[in-house]
Design an enzyme around this catalytic site. Structure first.
Site, mmCIF file in Angstrom:
data_model
loop_
_atom_site.group_PDB
_atom_site.id
_atom_site.type_symbol
_atom_site.label_atom_id
_atom_site.label_comp_id
_atom_site.label_asym_id
_atom_site.label_seq_id
_atom_site.Cartn_x
_atom_site.Cartn_y
_atom_site.Cartn_z
ATOM 1 N N HIS A 101 1.219 -1.027 -0.074
ATOM 2 C CA HIS A 101 0.517 0.092 0.168
ATOM 3 C C HIS A 101 1.470 1.627 -0.179
ATOM 4 O O HIS A 101 2.034 1.196 0.223
ATOM 5 C CB HIS A 101 -1.391 0.106 1.576
ATOM 6 C CG HIS A 101 -1.676 -1.245 1.611
ATOM 7 N ND1 HIS A 101 -1.007 -1.988 2.210
ATOM 8 C CD2 HIS A 101 -3.509 -1.408 1.739
ATOM 9 C CE1 HIS A 101 -2.609 -3.117 2.289
ATOM 10 N NE2 HIS A 101 -3.682 -2.752 1.923
ATOM 11 N N ASP A 104 1.811 1.660 3.403
ATOM 12 C CA ASP A 104 2.950 0.641 4.267
ATOM 13 C C ASP A 104 4.371 1.393 3.259
ATOM 14 O O ASP A 104 5.745 1.102 4.304
ATOM 15 C CB ASP A 104 3.498 -0.258 3.480
ATOM 16 C CG ASP A 104 1.497 -0.749 3.615
ATOM 17 O OD1 ASP A 104 0.652 -0.775 4.914
ATOM 18 O OD2 ASP A 104 1.112 -1.744 2.442
#
Length: 439
Positions: A101, A104
């Site tokens: 993501h 992340d």
């Protein structure tokens, strides 16, 4: 390269008799099965979020994991350290892909400007790490569910400004995925659902998310992204009811908005469990509807009503999963991403290796067992025979639209049709499958 995992050189295949906990017992990436190597069949990926972002926290306790990159005062420097350690892990595990993501890999910051700066900085670094290591991006995505702005949804939010923020994240994440050579782009509507119908306009929210997905498709073609767009179904959690409930629900949504040729599904095992389905069912349904794309490999706990995201450990379950995938022709751009996390009490950094090694071996052994089922054709032959009548004149007339209800009523009367029940042979078939798994 980082040397965080200094006890391991590289995980290698040593065979079923090996007692080395840091060796593969069944996963031999170069072993050829049904004309392709294991690596080509499985297309394995490590997820960034559970593996390197999770702190070990849960609903009842703070983080239990000691991760050096999570302790830096400068969040961007911590993200850079995390990337070094992540690619060390990818290389030593010997897998070809990873997934992420946007938040992340980079700290979100306190403004859109900071978000873009941090994200682009880290994409530059990931691009260099990919070039250094040969590790590739299976898919990227945007986290449009964690920030409090998304508490009432992203594209389904009652505020169009929140919709716009989600659009901006997908814009940046898809552009980055293309730049990094990602082979898919995933959309998971973490909060695209409702808590109560008392404050929800279902029709409006469905139209909003439909338009959002159309915009995603439009942007894909605008930037020339050649990867596959994927929606990940999930029935609930964190919302009470999510609009992408299961594969069949997603297909109905795609048909409504004319997207069934543009978007496929990324199926997660634990999400199938939460929806009351088997993992095999969801994959078979996706294949039947021609929207099978990719897999998030994990497992849930039938006794628990939430997403436990444990590593897969059942050859019995995954042999049937592999069988459906092989019947469908295998992956094209998709693969097996381990959307799984170690347990909160698994505090040794090397537990990350144990979790992935065991799961990879489970998939490898399952692949070998399923390949035998495909090669022998016994199971498929029984299914073909069961439906053989539909290849005859009557069956073909019905399917071709050449017989009405009245026509069939006349046939039943004139021919005095009296079909007799035929055994479904379920017990025999279950024994047959077990013979493949355990021999």
């Amino acid at each position: 390269m980082s040397n965080y995992f200094d006890k391991i050189e590289k995980v290698k295949y040593e065979g079923a008799d090996s007692t080395n906990p840091f060796a593969f017992k069944h996963y031999n990436p170069n072993e050829v099965i049904l004309g392709k190597t294991m690596a080509e069949h499985l297309r394995l990926a490590v997820c960034y979020w559970h593996t390197f972002c999770w702190t070990g926290n849960d609903m009842f306790g703070v983080g239990s994991l000691d991760r050096s990159w999570q302790k830096t005062g400068d969040l961007l420097e911590g993200a850079k350290q995390k990337a070094e350690i992540a690619f060390e892990f990818f290389q030593k595990l010997g897998i070809p892909y990873y997934c992420f993501h946007d938040v992340d890999i980079a700290p979100e910051g306190n403004s859109y400007k900071e978000y873009v700066h941090n994200f682009h900085t880290m994409v530059d670094i990931l691009e260099k790490k990919q070039a250094e290591t040969g590790v590739k991006l299976l898919w990227g995505t945007a986290n449009c569910f964690t920030n409090p702005r998304y508490m009432s949804g992203a594209s389904t939010n009652p505020n169009p400004e929140v919709f716009s923020w989600a659009a901006s994240q997908v814009f940046n994440a898809m552009n980055a995925t293309k730049r990094l050579g990602g082979e898919n782009y995933v959309l998971w509507g973490g909060r695209e659902g409702y808590e109560t119908l008392l404050n929800t306009d279902l029709k409006r929210e469905r139209e909003q998310i439909g338009r959002f997905m159309q915009m995603v498709v439009e942007h894909k073609h605008k930037i020339g992204f050649n990867g596959t767009l994927l929606i990940e179904p999930k029935p609930q959690e964190p919302t009470k009811h999510q609009y992408d409930y299961d594969v069949a629900t997603v297909y109905g949504f795609l048909k409504q908005f004319g997207l069934e040729k543009e978007i496929k599904v990324n199926i997660e095992a634990n999400h199938a469990t939460l929806a009351g389905h088997t993992f095999q069912h969801e994959i078979a349904t996706a294949a039947a509807l021609d929207i099978f794309g990719s897999i998030d490999a994990n497992r849930g706990d039938p006794q628990l009503g939430w997403d436990t995201d444990q590593f897969p450990n059942s050859v019995e379950e995954n042999t049937l999963v592999m069988y459906e995938i092989l019947k469908a022709g295998g992956f094209t751009t998709g693969g097996f991403n381990f959307d799984a996390k170690i347990r909160r009490q698994s505090t040794d950094p090397y537990d990350l290796f144990h979790g992935h090694i065991g799961a990879i071996d489970v998939l490898a052994l399952s692949l070998k067992r399923a390949a035998k089922m495909i090669e022998d054709k016994t199971l498929q032959g029984i299914v073909d025979q069961r439906y053989a009548g539909w290849n005859g004149d009557l069956g073909q007339q019905i399917l071709a639209g050449k017989a009405s209800l009245e026509d069939l009523a006349k046939i039943v009367e004139s021919k005095a049709l009296d079909p007799k029940p035929v055994s479904g042979q379920q017990e025999y078939l279950e024994n047959l499958v077990n013979n493949y798994i355990y021999r």
